[in-house]
Design an enzyme around this catalytic site. Structure first.
Site, PDB file in Angstrom:
ATOM      1  N   LYS A  80       0.864  -1.180   0.000  1.00 57.11           N
ATOM      2  CA  LYS A  80       0.000   0.000   0.000  1.00 57.11           C
ATOM      3  C   LYS A  80       0.901   1.231   0.000  1.00 57.11           C
ATOM      4  O   LYS A  80       1.919   1.268   0.714  1.00 57.11           O
ATOM      5  CB  LYS A  80      -0.887  -0.006   1.248  1.00 57.11           C
ATOM      6  CG  LYS A  80      -1.855   1.169   1.333  1.00 57.11           C
ATOM      7  CD  LYS A  80      -2.772   1.053   2.553  1.00 57.11           C
ATOM      8  CE  LYS A  80      -3.792   2.178   2.603  1.00 57.11           C
ATOM      9  NZ  LYS A  80      -4.705   2.052   3.769  1.00 57.11           N
ATOM     10  N   SER A 155      -9.617   2.223   2.722  1.00 57.03           N
ATOM     11  CA  SER A 155      -8.675   2.945   1.888  1.00 57.03           C
ATOM     12  C   SER A 155      -7.650   2.054   1.182  1.00 57.03           C
ATOM     13  O   SER A 155      -7.002   2.517   0.244  1.00 57.03           O
ATOM     14  CB  SER A 155      -7.909   3.976   2.734  1.00 57.03           C
ATOM     15  OG  SER A 155      -7.105   3.322   3.696  1.00 57.03           O
ATOM     16  N   SER A 179      -9.952  -0.060   7.017  1.00 54.07           N
ATOM     17  CA  SER A 179      -9.345   0.061   5.688  1.00 54.07           C
ATOM     18  C   SER A 179      -8.664  -1.191   5.143  1.00 54.07           C
ATOM     19  O   SER A 179      -8.262  -1.208   3.984  1.00 54.07           O
ATOM     20  CB  SER A 179      -8.339   1.216   5.674  1.00 54.07           C
ATOM     21  OG  SER A 179      -9.028   2.436   5.599  1.00 54.07           O
TER      22      SER A 179
END
Lengths: 508, 484
Positions: A80, A155, A179
């Site tokens: 990420k 996210s 997330s």
């Protein structure tokens, strides 16, 4: 479009192929770099550096050749873009860091490098991890491999999409209010967030420090166990990292050992004695019927494995939304103050003085959702409002944690329910209602507020906005340091179901 | 109207740790700009603070030394404000619960002991430095520079109660505080380098009025002399202002040493809302009694205790010990000298340490750490005074020789230069007889009652002895012979 990784069910299958020299790590890496290019329309990757990935593949290759390989040697992953990386750009999904290169790796990134995994690059995320649909990324929305018109969740949307599409076998994510779990659910993959403090936050760009926790995403609970164990452990560079919990050291090996011990007890049926707490508050208004149905089916399966279902109450669940949306923005408003265009990051073209330079650069560099949360955070910390908002939210936070402890004390061993009230919404639909995105976090926020471990695994499908079948996730919440047991229970479920093996291409 | 002055001081004491309070960068002063700033000090994305244990131990040391409460649990908070040399744009400090609460500090004003109460002391990080003068971009455009070497340097902010009633008292408190933190080894005390900085909160009120007047805070005072001047200026300014019908404005003022005045820096209206909240990157600071005991065990003897002990066991006057115990090194040096001398000679040691040694060090602008004469070497010299081998006067000569030539053996100098005092009564008697015989006129004057003549005769004997005759014996024998 056939994807190379489709032929391997999980990390263990690929492990066998690598160990048997059916494919080399370098060939594998080359192939996947090609697949990533072909799936550029998903918009999952924000930085790919073939040379860096191949260099890592080379090291893994040599290690395998000399018999030094481990369980994760050569396994393709991606990170990420909230984790800082030395080779790849680190942007946190923000224009303000659009050209930022970190001089160091995050501890989590380092740990997976040490485990000889191969990183294929950086994955899109909502700007500074603020969002639930990956629509707030400077590089544009990420598409869900199950349906390009719906969000992958957020996210960690790029992570979810990359794993779901079969571009990598695992990805890192971060979970501040859901997330990791929410995009895993909406993209039909598995994701776990450990107890707060199990994985180091060093090198993880901060959104809300007291809630942020690294996690991993993959195809199965067994894969999650391998990956999570590798990134877990006390880190002296993170003062909130846990050294020991109830006398047990936070060290690699702990989660895998708990996981293996649970699965090794030859109970018949395998989940005999396990008490599953099902909070009534997780099945109230707002939960989509089809989603509820899928979760219910999963609970029935778990009962058939010997688990006992117990109805419990987490009375302060509804308060998790206001508490979270005070605490997280408060911390964010301060954490993001460092992006002032003085030392690094986007700097505006013209300005009159220092204050003007910072203000303009920040207005240009931050997206709308981030600006909104900075303003809320600044407001709730202001003189005269602090007690009514921030302090009050911290009190609520304690009550929420107590709710869980009461349940775990004498009612249940794990808590289960839905991850999200609905399946993935259409891209663009969230922006029409600014609070809808926030309300969707109702089942995940309280886990972060309490600092507990939580995971999400696929448990079925429900119709989306065009009635297309979209994945539904089952959430499992454990007590502190109970990651191994959670993963083992999930593994038992996956031994008798195949939801986690469905791939986007085949099912739609 | 007669006015009463109310002063409270805030000291920013740079703790003498090797590394910064939340990072491993060095705190060494004077390095090239930005060479001592790592990812934490530069607030790079993903960096996190980790508390320096040594800084906490220094804070505990201070708390124990002033008899304060050391908080078993204190909290680090973020003080949020934008400033380019504050890289995170918040300062990690302690707000609601500081590490040290209360405590007392004794100081001396005109020789009289006075005790002031402290409010609190808290740990925090220093900011970097902005450089505005003579700074340009590589292509020559004017700009400001930022040096982050100081960013993250550990500070202990020590706040006094508003109990001082004059500039002299404030300076005495500041000096005592400075002496204490240096004594404890927690601060190098270098005011020029900013290791010890004082802000003065000053207000005035009509005598007898209970409510405080409006105060101003004066910053940028980097010596005790300037502190005295800045406060005196501020007192005058405030009184004149009020007497002229004006009102004191609550504000921060800057002391300008060149003009010897304070001037407004920012008013309360510009005051920031710092939006303090507990730093989520740092868990509460827990100080157990075991940790405190460990710190206590490593503490040096405190100045007050040492003063008391010197008076009691060595019989020194309180004036002498006050001076000797100004700093720990001097006190230790003195004690080493005194303990190498026979009992009862502590006063001799004290006189020499405060006299010859201090004067010589002063001349060379050195402190006791740089003294070329070890305590043992000085003790050996003083031993020769106490056993009568040489007079005090000759000893000063020997001392100068030892100092100048870095010779540490007093006996060798005494032997080589033949300075040994003549204490042989027969030899002195012979010289006395010789003087009496050769100076009949002076002898006559003495016998006529002129006391001055006696001193002259002593001088003649000493001259004959080349200064080496034991003066006491010369006196005795001369008197004996003349009066017989």
């Amino acid at each position: 479009m056939a994807l190379f990784l489709d032929q391997y069910t999980d990390i263990f299958a690929l492990r066998k192929a690598l160990d048997n020299k059916q494919i080399s790590v370098k060939e594998l890496t080359q192939t996947l770099l090609g697949d990533i290019k072909q799936h550029a329309h998903l918009n999952a990757f924000v930085d790919v550096q073939p040379a860096l990935s191949l260099a890592q593949a080379e090291i893994a290759e040599q290690s395998l050749a000399s018999g030094q390989g481990g369980a994760l040697t050569g396994i393709p992953l991606a990170h990420k873009d909230i984790f800082v990386t030395e080779g790849w750009r680190t942007t946190a999904g923000s224009r303000i860091l659009s050209d930022y290169r970190s001089p160091f790796d995050a501890t989590v990134v380092q740990a997976l490098l040490k485990a000889q995994t191969v990183s294929l690059g950086k994955l899109s995320c909502d700007e500074f991890a603020m969002g639930s649909g990956n629509e707030h990324a400077a590089t544009g929305p990420v598409r869900n491999p199950w349906d390009p018109d719906v969000v992958p969740g957020g996210s960690s949307g790029g992570s979810a999409a990359a794993v779901a599409a079969g571009l990598v076998l695992g990805a890192t994510g971060t979970d501040t209010g859901g997330s990791v779990r929410q995009p895993a659910a909406l993209s039909g993959i598995c994701g776990i967030k450990p107890t707060y403090g199990v994985a180091s936050r060093f090198g993880m760009i901060a959104y809300a420090s007291s809630l942020d926790q690294a996690g991993v995403m993959a195809r199965s609970a067994a894969d999650l166990a391998l990956l999570l164990d590798a990134i877990s452990g006390f880190d002296p560079r993170d003062a909130t990292s846990i050294e020991t919990c109830r006398g047990v050291a936070n060290a690699p090996g702990r989660i895998l050992s708990d996981y293996a011990n649970f699965n090794a007890t030859k109970n018949t049926p395998p989940l005999a004695g396990l008490r599953i707490g099902v909070p009534t508050e997780y099945f109230g208004d707002g939960l989509n019927n089809d989603v509820a149905q899928a979760v219910e089916q999963a609970l029935v399966v778990l009962e058939s494995l010997g688990a006992k279902r117990v109805s419990i109450s987490l009375p302060n669940t509804a308060l998790s939304i206001p508490a979270y949306y005070v605490i997280a923005p408060a911390e964010a408003s301060s954490n993001l103050a460092r992006y002032d265009a003085v030392r690094y990051g986007h700097r505006t073209e013209t300005y009159t003085d220092l204050a003007d330079m910072s203000a303009r650069s920040r207005s240009e560099g931050f997206g709308e959702e981030v600006r909104k949360r900075i303003m809320i955070g600044t407001y709730v910390l202001s003189h005269g409002y602090y007690d009514a908002y921030y302090l009050q939210a911290q009190r609520v936070r304690r009550l929420i944690a107590q709710d869980f402890q009461r349940a775990f004390a004498d009612q249940c061993d794990v808590i289960m329910g839905p991850v999200t009230p609905t399946v993935a919404p259409a891209i663009g639909s969230l922006s029409t209602d600014p609070t809808a995105e926030w309300l969707g976090d109702i089942y995940t926020l309280s886990v972060n507020l309490a600092g507990l471990p939580g995971l999400s695994i696929p448990c079925g499908f429900a119709p989306g906005h065009r009635s297309q079948p979209l994945p539904v996730g089952l959430q499992m919440i454990g007590n502190y340091f109970d990651e191994g047991r959670l993963l083992a229970v999930a593994h038992q479920f996956q031994l008798v179901t195949d939801w986690h093996q469905r791939r986007p291409g085949a099912s739609t | 109207m007669s006015w009463e002055v109310v002063i409270g001081l805030e000291a920013h004491v740079q703790l003498a740790t090797h590394s910064k309070i939340f990072s491993s960068s060095s705190t060494q002063y004077g390095a090239a700009p930005n060479t001592q700033a790592n990812e934490v000090d530069m607030a790079l994305p993903g960096s996190l603070p980790v508390l320096n244990r040594q800084a906490v131990e220094y804070a505990i040391r201070f708390g124990l030394a002033i008899g304060a409460t050391v908080s078993p649990r204190s909290i680090f908070a973020r003080k949020n404000y934008f400033y380019p040399d504050l890289p995170k744009n918040y300062q990690i400090s302690q707000y609601e619960i500081p590490v040290v609460l209360g405590g007392k500090l004794q100081c001396f004003v005109d020789g009289e002991p006075l005790t002031f109460n402290l409010t609190r002391a808290h740990l925090e990080e220093d900011a970097g430095k902005s450089i505005h003068e003579n700074f340009a971009t590589p292509d020559g455009r004017p700009c400001s520079g930022i040096d982050l070497n100081r960013s993250g340097t550990p500070l202990l902010e020590i706040v006094s109660e508003p109990e001082m009633r004059s500039a002299a008292q404030a300076v005495a408190y500041a000096r005592a505080l400075h002496a204490l933190v240096v004594w404890l080894g927690i601060c190098d005390g270098n005011m020029q380098e900013g290791s010890f900085r004082i802000d003065a909160n000053v207000s005035v009120r009509p005598k007898g009025q209970e409510a405080f007047g409006t105060r101003t805070e004066t910053k940028n005072v980097n010596s005790f002399r300037f502190l005295e001047r800045a406060i005196s200026y501020e007192i005058r300014r405030q009184i004149e202002l009020i007497e002229d019908g004006g009102k004191v404005v609550q504000e921060t003022r800057l002391y300008d040493a060149d003009r010897d005045e304070t001037r407004s820096m920012r008013s309360k209206e510009d005051a920031h809302d710092y939006r303090y909240f507990p730093d989520p990157d740092l868990p509460p600071l827990i100080i157990t009694s075991a940790w405190m005991a460990q710190v206590q065990a490593g503490m040096p003897e405190l100045p007050e205790e040492m003063r008391r002990r010197f008076v009691k066991t060595l019989g020194l006057s309180s004036e002498d010990v006050a001076q000797l115990c100004n700093d720990r090194q001097t006190a230790q040096y003195f004690e080493a000298v005194a303990s190498a001398l026979p009992a009862g000679q502590a006063k001799l040691a004290a006189n020499w340490v405060m006299g010859e040694v201090a004067a010589a060090l002063n001349r060379e602008e050195n402190d006791i750490d740089a003294c070329p004469l070890s305590a043992a070497a000085l003790a050996k010299l003083l031993l020769r005074i106490s056993d009568g081998t040489i007079s005090n006067k000759i000893a000063r000569d020997v001392f100068a020789d030892m100092w100048a030539n870095n010779t540490l053996d007093a006996d060798a100098i005494i032997d080589a230069r033949g300075l040994k005092q003549i204490s042989d009564s027969d030899a002195i008697g012979a010289m006395v007889d010789e003087v009496i015989a050769s100076q009949p006129a002076i002898v006559q004057e003495y016998r006529a009652g002129k006391q001055k003549a006696f001193n002259s005769l002593v001088g003649q004997v000493m001259k004959l002895a080349k200064g080496k005759a034991n003066p006491g014996q010369v006196n005795d024998l001369l008197k004996q012979r003349l009066d017989s």
